[in-house]
Design a protein around this motif. Structure first.
Motif, PDB file in Angstrom:
ATOM      1  N   ALA A   1       0.817  -1.221   0.000  1.00  0.00           N
ATOM      2  CA  ALA A   1       0.000   0.000   0.000  1.00  0.00           C
ATOM      3  C   ALA A   1       0.847   1.266   0.000  1.00  0.00           C
ATOM      4  CB  ALA A   1      -0.933  -0.003   1.209  1.00  0.00           C
ATOM      5  N   GLU A   2       2.111   1.166   0.432  1.00  0.00           N
ATOM      6  CA  GLU A   2       2.976   2.346   0.481  1.00  0.00           C
ATOM      7  C   GLU A   2       3.239   2.923  -0.908  1.00  0.00           C
ATOM      8  OE1 GLU A   2       3.977   3.828   3.363  1.00  0.00           O
ATOM      9  OE2 GLU A   2       2.721   2.315   4.360  1.00  0.00           O
TER      10      GLU A   2
ATOM     11  N   THR B   1      -0.130   8.428  -2.117  1.00  0.00           N
ATOM     12  CA  THR B   1      -0.695   9.678  -2.635  1.00  0.00           C
ATOM     13  C   THR B   1      -2.067   9.354  -3.215  1.00  0.00           C
ATOM     14  OG1 THR B   1       1.494  10.584  -3.083  1.00  0.00           O
ATOM     15  CG2 THR B   1      -0.352  11.599  -4.234  1.00  0.00           C
ATOM     16  N   ILE B   2      -3.108   9.699  -2.481  1.00  0.00           N
ATOM     17  CA  ILE B   2      -4.465   9.250  -2.815  1.00  0.00           C
ATOM     18  C   ILE B   2      -5.264  10.347  -3.507  1.00  0.00           C
ATOM     19  CG2 ILE B   2      -6.613   8.343  -1.834  1.00  0.00           C
ATOM     20  CD1 ILE B   2      -4.909   7.309   0.541  1.00  0.00           C
ATOM     21  N   THR B   3      -5.194  11.570  -3.005  1.00  0.00           N
ATOM     22  CA  THR B   3      -6.034  12.662  -3.501  1.00  0.00           C
ATOM     23  C   THR B   3      -5.207  13.740  -4.187  1.00  0.00           C
ATOM     24  OG1 THR B   3      -5.845  13.923  -1.439  1.00  0.00           O
ATOM     25  CG2 THR B   3      -7.589  12.249  -1.545  1.00  0.00           C
ATOM     26  N   VAL B   4      -5.915  14.652  -4.856  1.00  0.00           N
ATOM     27  CA  VAL B   4      -5.263  15.813  -5.463  1.00  0.00           C
ATOM     28  C   VAL B   4      -4.616  16.671  -4.377  1.00  0.00           C
ATOM     29  CG1 VAL B   4      -5.657  17.937  -6.779  1.00  0.00           C
ATOM     30  CG2 VAL B   4      -6.843  15.830  -7.426  1.00  0.00           C
ATOM     31  N   GLU B   5      -5.265  16.738  -3.226  1.00  0.00           N
ATOM     32  CA  GLU B   5      -4.704  17.494  -2.103  1.00  0.00           C
ATOM     33  C   GLU B   5      -3.376  16.891  -1.661  1.00  0.00           C
ATOM     34  OE1 GLU B   5      -5.950  18.989   2.397  1.00  0.00           O
ATOM     35  OE2 GLU B   5      -7.045  17.348   1.430  1.00  0.00           O
ATOM     36  N   ASP B   6      -3.314  15.547  -1.639  1.00  0.00           N
ATOM     37  CA  ASP B   6      -2.058  14.875  -1.308  1.00  0.00           C
ATOM     38  C   ASP B   6      -0.950  15.308  -2.264  1.00  0.00           C
ATOM     39  OD1 ASP B   6      -3.007  13.479   0.854  1.00  0.00           O
ATOM     40  OD2 ASP B   6      -3.347  11.616  -0.231  1.00  0.00           O
TER      41      ASP B   6
ATOM     42  N   ASP C   1      10.203  14.708  -2.657  1.00  0.00           N
ATOM     43  CA  ASP C   1       9.373  13.619  -2.131  1.00  0.00           C
ATOM     44  C   ASP C   1       9.153  12.506  -3.154  1.00  0.00           C
ATOM     45  OD1 ASP C   1       9.059  14.780   0.360  1.00  0.00           O
ATOM     46  OD2 ASP C   1       7.235  15.863  -0.198  1.00  0.00           O
ATOM     47  N   PHE C   2      10.067  12.373  -4.122  1.00  0.00           N
ATOM     48  CA  PHE C   2       9.941  11.309  -5.116  1.00  0.00           C
ATOM     49  C   PHE C   2       9.890   9.937  -4.463  1.00  0.00           C
ATOM     50  CE2 PHE C   2      14.438  11.840  -4.333  1.00  0.00           C
ATOM     51  CZ  PHE C   2      14.913  10.549  -4.279  1.00  0.00           C
ATOM     52  N   TRP C   3      10.487   9.808  -3.262  1.00  0.00           N
ATOM     53  CA  TRP C   3      10.517   8.521  -2.560  1.00  0.00           C
ATOM     54  C   TRP C   3       9.117   8.033  -2.200  1.00  0.00           C
ATOM     55  CZ3 TRP C   3       8.299   8.439   2.227  1.00  0.00           C
ATOM     56  CH2 TRP C   3       8.180   9.660   2.897  1.00  0.00           C
ATOM     57  N   MET C   4       8.128   8.922  -2.245  1.00  0.00           N
ATOM     58  CA  MET C   4       6.765   8.512  -1.907  1.00  0.00           C
ATOM     59  C   MET C   4       6.154   7.581  -2.945  1.00  0.00           C
ATOM     60  SD  MET C   4       5.049  11.878  -0.176  1.00  0.00           S
ATOM     61  CE  MET C   4       5.667  12.536   1.380  1.00  0.00           C
ATOM     62  N   ASP C   5       6.781   7.471  -4.103  1.00  0.00           N
ATOM     63  CA  ASP C   5       6.337   6.500  -5.110  1.00  0.00           C
ATOM     64  C   ASP C   5       6.958   5.122  -4.858  1.00  0.00           C
ATOM     65  OD1 ASP C   5       4.742   8.312  -6.544  1.00  0.00           O
ATOM     66  OD2 ASP C   5       6.494   9.069  -7.617  1.00  0.00           O
TER      67      ASP C   5
ATOM     68  N   ASN D   1      -0.533  12.052   2.182  1.00  0.00           N
ATOM     69  CA  ASN D   1       0.367  11.069   1.570  1.00  0.00           C
ATOM     70  C   ASN D   1       0.713   9.937   2.550  1.00  0.00           C
ATOM     71  OD1 ASN D   1       1.012  12.388  -1.129  1.00  0.00           O
ATOM     72  ND2 ASN D   1       1.582  14.032   0.282  1.00  0.00           N
ATOM     73  N   ASN D   2      -0.328   9.309   3.053  1.00  0.00           N
ATOM     74  CA  ASN D   2      -0.150   8.248   4.044  1.00  0.00           C
ATOM     75  C   ASN D   2      -1.003   7.046   3.647  1.00  0.00           C
ATOM     76  OD1 ASN D   2       0.066   6.617   6.316  1.00  0.00           O
ATOM     77  ND2 ASN D   2       0.087   8.347   7.726  1.00  0.00           N
ATOM     78  N   ALA D   3      -0.358   5.896   3.486  1.00  0.00           N
ATOM     79  CA  ALA D   3      -1.068   4.671   3.111  1.00  0.00           C
ATOM     80  C   ALA D   3      -1.993   4.180   4.214  1.00  0.00           C
ATOM     81  CB  ALA D   3      -0.060   3.580   2.757  1.00  0.00           C
ATOM     82  N   ALA D   4      -1.913   4.754   5.409  1.00  0.00           N
ATOM     83  CA  ALA D   4      -2.794   4.339   6.513  1.00  0.00           C
ATOM     84  C   ALA D   4      -4.259   4.477   6.133  1.00  0.00           C
ATOM     85  CB  ALA D   4      -2.494   5.165   7.764  1.00  0.00           C
TER      86      ALA D   4
END
Length: 302
Positions: free
Chosen positions: A185-186, A190-195, A203-207, A284-287
């Motif tokens: 899930a990580e 990044t789920i929403t446009v706001e994220d 923050d490329f590591w978020m992918d 930007n949290n998979a939680a």
């Protein structure tokens, strides 16, 4: 300076764009060419250039091995010895990350005895050494390598990295079949446009899926024990989960703890842990995916 070495030698590859291709086979081939160029530089250069290449090569071997293993497992093919040879060459990256990726290959291939053996080895290494835990993507101004440590030990930087540093374990989406459980899930934090609006260029590591190696060790131990019973309760279970999460990528560590709580049937406790994760990183949290899953499960159960 040590932070720069970690960031550019171990983390900067993920910024190259080489992983942007959709087809994993293409990425594997391009990355193999990249490795061959590094090997050539390593053979023909001297001094600082050779040192820099010798630091980054083991990490590249690990990435190549896990991408190839992920492709094989995804196609229900036997993992060839060539992949484990790459893994052997990767073990001198740092104390934990490449070993944990090798354990992930074994776990994903349902070779649980081999996975358990690697996890016990990592556990022993962490127990017997002074380990500095690091992320190549997040600078922690509070940690202190200090000239005292480097002077007292009179060691080269590469020696400290290989024997005393536990880097975060990093997976790209081209390694996804070797990423166990809810860590997948990580990739989709990044789920929403706001994220997206809260993400910086850095923050490329978020992918990626990036997790503190100690937290990931406990998680893999737990999954292995739950699946097979090959590891003891002491080694595998999160007996005191709130003391286990670390200072790097803490929200991810909490998400893994929450998943363990779910697997134990403790949904309320899992929800509390996911809320802790969200409080630490609201965007930007998979939680959120895990919380949606709990709600969906309760609705479907009704």
């Amino acid at each position: 300076m040590f932070d720069c070495i970690i960031t550019y030698s171990c983390g900067s590859f993920y910024k190259t764009g080489m992983l942007a291709a959709v087809d994993t086979s293409i990425v594997i081939n391009d990355h193999a060419l990249f490795i061959r160029k590094l090997e050539t530089i390593n053979k023909t250069s001297t001094g600082h250039i050779r040192l820099a290449v010798s630091i980054t090569l083991p990490f590249q071997y690990s990435i190549q091995a896990v991408m190839k293993a992920s492709l094989c497992i995804g196609k229900n093919q036997t993992i060839p010895q060539e992949i484990f040879t790459l893994c052997e060459k990767s073990l001198m990256s740092d104390v934990t990350s490449s070993r944990l990726k090798l354990a992930s290959i074994y776990f994903s291939a349902c070779r649980f005895e081999e996975a358990a053996a690697i996890l016990k080895q990592v556990d022993a290494l962490l127990s017997n050494k002074i380990i500095i835990c690091l992320s190549p993507f997040i600078l922690n101004k509070n940690h202190k390598f200090g000239s005292e440590m480097m002077g007292r030990r009179k060691k080269e930087v590469i020696d400290i990295l290989q024997k005393e540093v536990a880097l975060c374990t990093i997976f790209s989406r081209h390694e996804i079949i070797c990423v166990p459980g809810q860590l997948v899930a990580e990739f989709y934090r990044t789920i929403t446009v706001e994220d997206s609006g809260f993400r910086l260029r850095s923050d490329f590591w978020m992918d990626l899926a990036v997790v503190d190696s100690l937290s990931y060790l406990y998680y893999l131990q737990y999954l292995t024990f739950r699946t097979t019973g090959l590891l003891s309760d002491k080694d595998s279970a999160f007996t005191n989960p709130y003391s286990k999460y670390r200072e790097y990528h803490t929200e991810t560590s909490l998400n893994l703890i929450g998943h363990c709580c779910e697997l134990e049937g403790h949904l309320l406790e899992a929800w509390v842990v996911y809320k802790m994760s969200v409080n630490l990183r609201p965007q930007n949290n998979a939680a959120y995916w895990h919380m949606f899953s709990i709600i969906g499960g309760l609705i479907m159960g009704l």
